[in-house]
Design a protein around this motif. Sequence first.
Motif, mmCIF file in Angstrom:
data_model
loop_
_atom_site.group_PDB
_atom_site.id
_atom_site.type_symbol
_atom_site.label_atom_id
_atom_site.label_comp_id
_atom_site.label_asym_id
_atom_site.label_seq_id
_atom_site.Cartn_x
_atom_site.Cartn_y
_atom_site.Cartn_z
ATOM 1 N N ILE A 1 -59.468 0.535 15.515
ATOM 2 C CA ILE A 1 -60.634 1.059 14.817
ATOM 3 C C ILE A 1 -61.586 1.743 15.788
ATOM 4 C CG2 ILE A 1 -62.663 0.401 13.490
ATOM 5 C CD1 ILE A 1 -60.959 -1.845 12.268
ATOM 6 N N THR A 2 -61.744 1.173 16.994
ATOM 7 C CA THR A 2 -62.622 1.766 17.989
ATOM 8 C C THR A 2 -62.188 3.164 18.348
ATOM 9 O OG1 THR A 2 -63.101 -0.414 18.904
ATOM 10 C CG2 THR A 2 -63.594 1.484 20.289
ATOM 11 N N LEU A 3 -60.889 3.336 18.603
ATOM 12 C CA LEU A 3 -60.371 4.643 18.975
ATOM 13 C C LEU A 3 -60.512 5.633 17.836
ATOM 14 C CD1 LEU A 3 -59.005 6.427 21.001
ATOM 15 C CD2 LEU A 3 -56.796 5.514 20.286
ATOM 16 N N VAL A 4 -60.251 5.201 16.621
ATOM 17 C CA VAL A 4 -60.390 6.094 15.474
ATOM 18 C C VAL A 4 -61.838 6.549 15.334
ATOM 19 C CG1 VAL A 4 -60.237 6.266 12.975
ATOM 20 C CG2 VAL A 4 -58.434 5.120 14.248
ATOM 21 N N ALA A 5 -62.764 5.625 15.492
ATOM 22 C CA ALA A 5 -64.175 5.974 15.351
ATOM 23 C C ALA A 5 -64.586 7.014 16.379
ATOM 24 C CB ALA A 5 -65.041 4.719 15.487
ATOM 25 N N LEU A 6 -64.078 6.876 17.608
ATOM 26 C CA LEU A 6 -64.408 7.825 18.651
ATOM 27 C C LEU A 6 -63.819 9.194 18.369
ATOM 28 C CD1 LEU A 6 -63.917 5.601 21.820
ATOM 29 C CD2 LEU A 6 -66.081 6.459 20.922
ATOM 30 N N SER A 7 -62.542 9.225 17.966
ATOM 31 C CA SER A 7 -61.847 10.499 17.838
ATOM 32 C C SER A 7 -62.140 11.199 16.526
ATOM 33 C CB SER A 7 -60.335 10.283 17.969
ATOM 34 O OG SER A 7 -59.858 9.423 16.970
ATOM 35 N N CYS A 8 -62.663 10.474 15.542
ATOM 36 C CA CYS A 8 -62.899 11.065 14.221
ATOM 37 C C CYS A 8 -64.372 11.323 13.944
ATOM 38 C CB CYS A 8 -62.343 10.155 13.129
ATOM 39 S SG CYS A 8 -60.555 9.963 13.185
ATOM 40 N N SER A 9 -65.215 11.249 14.958
ATOM 41 C CA SER A 9 -66.649 11.331 14.706
ATOM 42 C C SER A 9 -67.065 12.647 14.082
ATOM 43 C CB SER A 9 -67.415 11.112 16.016
ATOM 44 O OG SER A 9 -67.028 12.079 16.986
ATOM 45 N N ASN A 10 -66.284 13.725 14.336
ATOM 46 C CA ASN A 10 -66.629 15.027 13.779
ATOM 47 C C ASN A 10 -65.665 15.456 12.679
ATOM 48 O OD1 ASN A 10 -68.825 15.444 15.573
ATOM 49 N ND2 ASN A 10 -67.377 15.935 17.208
ATOM 50 N N GLU A 11 -64.897 14.526 12.163
ATOM 51 C CA GLU A 11 -63.896 14.868 11.159
ATOM 52 C C GLU A 11 -64.554 15.171 9.826
ATOM 53 O OE1 GLU A 11 -59.867 12.865 9.197
ATOM 54 O OE2 GLU A 11 -60.960 11.898 10.826
ATOM 55 N N THR A 12 -64.024 16.160 9.146
ATOM 56 C CA THR A 12 -64.532 16.472 7.811
ATOM 57 C C THR A 12 -64.030 15.451 6.818
ATOM 58 O OG1 THR A 12 -62.649 17.930 7.426
ATOM 59 C CG2 THR A 12 -64.642 18.929 8.326
ATOM 60 N N ALA A 13 -64.619 15.446 5.639
ATOM 61 C CA ALA A 13 -64.232 14.477 4.615
ATOM 62 C C ALA A 13 -62.788 14.698 4.199
ATOM 63 C CB ALA A 13 -65.145 14.611 3.403
ATOM 64 N N LYS B 1 -52.821 5.665 10.832
ATOM 65 C CA LYS B 1 -52.617 6.751 9.867
ATOM 66 C C LYS B 1 -53.680 7.817 10.024
ATOM 67 C CE LYS B 1 -54.496 6.404 6.031
ATOM 68 N NZ LYS B 1 -55.831 6.768 5.458
ATOM 69 N N ASP B 2 -54.935 7.396 10.202
ATOM 70 C CA ASP B 2 -56.025 8.357 10.338
ATOM 71 C C ASP B 2 -55.896 9.175 11.624
ATOM 72 O OD1 ASP B 2 -57.113 7.522 7.939
ATOM 73 O OD2 ASP B 2 -58.509 6.106 8.877
ATOM 74 N N LEU B 3 -55.462 8.544 12.704
ATOM 75 C CA LEU B 3 -55.239 9.279 13.949
ATOM 76 C C LEU B 3 -54.135 10.308 13.790
ATOM 77 C CD1 LEU B 3 -55.520 6.498 16.677
ATOM 78 C CD2 LEU B 3 -56.979 8.513 16.455
ATOM 79 N N LEU B 4 -53.060 9.921 13.133
ATOM 80 C CA LEU B 4 -51.960 10.854 12.897
ATOM 81 C C LEU B 4 -52.429 12.041 12.068
ATOM 82 C CD1 LEU B 4 -49.094 8.326 12.116
ATOM 83 C CD2 LEU B 4 -49.175 9.858 14.094
ATOM 84 N N ARG B 5 -53.180 11.770 11.028
ATOM 85 C CA ARG B 5 -53.651 12.847 10.158
ATOM 86 C C ARG B 5 -54.569 13.795 10.910
ATOM 87 N NH1 ARG B 5 -56.333 12.158 4.960
ATOM 88 N NH2 ARG B 5 -55.837 14.373 4.976
ATOM 89 N N GLN B 6 -55.347 13.265 11.833
ATOM 90 C CA GLN B 6 -56.268 14.106 12.587
ATOM 91 C C GLN B 6 -55.557 14.904 13.672
ATOM 92 O OE1 GLN B 6 -60.311 12.869 14.270
ATOM 93 N NE2 GLN B 6 -59.018 12.875 16.107
ATOM 94 N N ASP B 7 -54.717 14.243 14.466
ATOM 95 C CA ASP B 7 -54.147 14.870 15.660
ATOM 96 C C ASP B 7 -52.786 15.509 15.431
ATOM 97 O OD1 ASP B 7 -56.416 13.959 16.845
ATOM 98 O OD2 ASP B 7 -55.436 12.616 18.280
ATOM 99 N N LEU B 8 -52.063 15.064 14.405
ATOM 100 C CA LEU B 8 -50.742 15.613 14.096
ATOM 101 C C LEU B 8 -50.687 15.917 12.600
ATOM 102 C CD1 LEU B 8 -48.705 13.063 16.245
ATOM 103 C CD2 LEU B 8 -49.111 15.466 16.806
ATOM 104 N N PRO B 9 -51.502 16.865 12.147
ATOM 105 C CA PRO B 9 -51.726 17.064 10.713
ATOM 106 C C PRO B 9 -50.538 17.618 9.947
ATOM 107 C CG PRO B 9 -52.794 18.798 11.980
ATOM 108 C CD PRO B 9 -52.310 17.785 12.974
ATOM 109 N N ASN B 10 -49.496 18.044 10.625
ATOM 110 C CA ASN B 10 -48.335 18.595 9.920
ATOM 111 C C ASN B 10 -47.302 17.534 9.546
ATOM 112 O OD1 ASN B 10 -49.274 21.276 10.014
ATOM 113 N ND2 ASN B 10 -48.528 21.488 12.108
ATOM 114 N N LEU B 11 -47.552 16.292 9.914
ATOM 115 C CA LEU B 11 -46.619 15.218 9.573
ATOM 116 C C LEU B 11 -46.900 14.661 8.179
ATOM 117 C CD1 LEU B 11 -46.453 13.019 12.808
ATOM 118 C CD2 LEU B 11 -44.778 14.712 12.021
ATOM 119 N N ALA B 12 -45.844 14.317 7.465
ATOM 120 C CA ALA B 12 -45.975 13.458 6.296
ATOM 121 C C ALA B 12 -46.013 12.018 6.790
ATOM 122 C CB ALA B 12 -44.813 13.668 5.345
ATOM 123 N N ILE B 13 -46.764 11.175 6.111
ATOM 124 C CA ILE B 13 -46.936 9.788 6.547
ATOM 125 C C ILE B 13 -46.611 8.853 5.393
ATOM 126 C CG2 ILE B 13 -48.544 8.078 7.475
ATOM 127 C CD1 ILE B 13 -50.208 10.471 8.549
#
Length: 287
Positions: free
Chosen positions: A13-25, A89-101
């Motif tokens: 959760i810590t890593l997701v919070a750091l890497s997703c701070s500017n993520e759109t909805a 899952k959220d990290l994958l969606r942010q950093d590797l957005p072309n993958l199906a999960i």
Amino acid sequence: MKALKSTFLILFITLVALSCSNETATEDPIASLDPSKYYEELNISYGEDADQKFDLYLPANRTANTKVMVLVHGGGWSAGDKADMNPIKDLLRQDLPNLAIVNINYRLADENNAPYPMQMDDITTIINHLKDNKVNYTISETIGFIGTSAGAHLSLLWSYAFDANNSVNMVCSIVGPTNLTDPAYLNNTNPDLQELLDLYGENASTDFLEEASPYHQATVLSPPTILFYGGQDPLIPTTQGTDMRDQLQSLGVTHEFTLYPNAGHGWVGLELIDTWVKLKAFIINHL
């Protein structure tokens, strides 16, 4: 005991919070399976048991070449939930957005229901469902696995022993058991650990334990594998990681191995960032 089972995923959760701070909805799910648009569906049933459900996340602009990452939660084979994998899952969606999960639940073991082969059967059913619906979903049959703890064991075992069509291009084990015949397990004095191992039978035969062990099921055809372990893990002896590494090396299987000497059944800070950097690169190179 329950805390030990779920420690690792909480740390993401810590890593997701750091890497997703500017993520759109996140986009709203849509009813159509138009491949040009993002689609998600939660709690897709693949059996009669309440635990036989998975969540599906399909990227926008997907094609018949879109690859699929399967997430498998931990919990000592007897607990846990797919929600535990949402940070990954959220990290994958942010950093590797072309993958199906595909984030899965599976039937949980108890004194009347052993984890093996029940949980292998569940994964097989899910993979068959994805294959049967690949045209509707607009995805390929190429898959990868990321598993944590018991989910890492299941990911490795299915990839090594049950992937009849060679669909798995890569598999990741984060603090996963690999060898149920390891002397560190057979001769352990840890009651919490023994409680988990007893799910495979208090007097299970060596042949049965080997059949349920990725270490003994790996072959020269096993997919590229990335392994992460903690040197102070109370549930996963270091040999579970180092012996798996050595087995893959002897078989000539592409692999990476990281041991964090002072970490337990999970880690935070720079070690956690290191895990994601290495795992992301491995996915890009092999999936």
